[in-house]
Design a protein around this motif. Sequence first.
Motif, PDB file in Angstrom:
ATOM      1  N   CYS A 229       0.834  -1.214   0.000  1.00  0.00           N
ATOM      2  CA  CYS A 229       0.000   0.000   0.000  1.00  0.00           C
ATOM      3  C   CYS A 229       0.863   1.255   0.000  1.00  0.00           C
ATOM      4  N   CYS A 230       1.998   1.192   0.687  1.00  0.00           N
ATOM      5  CA  CYS A 230       2.911   2.347   0.680  1.00  0.00           C
ATOM      6  C   CYS A 230       3.349   2.671  -0.746  1.00  0.00           C
ATOM      7  N   ALA A 231       3.648   1.619  -1.519  1.00  0.00           N
ATOM      8  CA  ALA A 231       4.058   1.839  -2.906  1.00  0.00           C
ATOM      9  C   ALA A 231       2.908   2.437  -3.712  1.00  0.00           C
ATOM     10  N   LEU A 232       1.690   1.957  -3.476  1.00  0.00           N
ATOM     11  CA  LEU A 232       0.535   2.486  -4.207  1.00  0.00           C
ATOM     12  C   LEU A 232       0.283   3.945  -3.866  1.00  0.00           C
ATOM     13  N   ILE A 233       0.376   4.272  -2.577  1.00  0.00           N
ATOM     14  CA  ILE A 233       0.147   5.651  -2.157  1.00  0.00           C
ATOM     15  C   ILE A 233       1.259   6.559  -2.673  1.00  0.00           C
ATOM     16  N   GLY A 234       2.497   6.056  -2.628  1.00  0.00           N
ATOM     17  CA  GLY A 234       3.611   6.851  -3.129  1.00  0.00           C
ATOM     18  C   GLY A 234       3.519   7.133  -4.614  1.00  0.00           C
TER      19      GLY A 234
END
Length: 240
Positions: A142-147
């Motif tokens: 999710c961090c990658a998606l949000i980033g």
Amino acid sequence: MPPDVTTLDIIAFVWFVGSWVGFTVIQDHLLTGRNMVNQHLKIVRRHWIERMLNRENRIMDAQLFGHTMHSCTFFASTNMLVLAGLIGSFGAAERAQQVVSDLSFTVQTSHQMFEMKMLLMVAIFTFGFFKFTWALRQYNYCCALIGSAPMPPVPDDDRKAISQAIGEALTLAITALNGGMRAYYFALAALAWIIGPLFLIAATSGVILVLTRRQAFSATEKVIRVQTQWLERNDSSKAK
């Protein structure tokens, strides 16, 4: 199979496993669109991501997201400590059995039966550990998606599609986290088996009632439902 396993023990164990699996399937997969906390929060997360996509400064969103990751890390670490304690207790299983057997409210069991009950606890917390670590990995995804989310302005169609995707990914991570936390509840129910099979049945039923009440009939559910309904109404009015 230990010689002192009774029919009631088997019934209690089947009730325990069936209740856990049944509650998980119903709660996580079948109750879509119902008035439950988890279902409300799916909508809230989607609206959260939509708001985030309209903000240039996303520090607050990162802090909120980091808080849930820290909670997951805490439970995973605590789970490992519990597992280490349970596995270490097998080195003094005879002494532990003697201490438990001396209690006036526990049933007398053989050493093999006592070890089976301890192995059940180990299995529960091992399952919980896998859930917590899987949740943590999904949080990293999710961090990658949000980033990778675009900066504003984002077209309405793109914003809705992105918020739906990221919100769903976040929901999957939280579902895994909830599964691990649920293992703690059912571990307490399994602990009642030391007292007797009837207590295992009663404790399992009590856990189901507590979790159902918190999900569907608690004051928290009512508050979140009001906020969810307002978000949906506000979103509909803007669309018009």
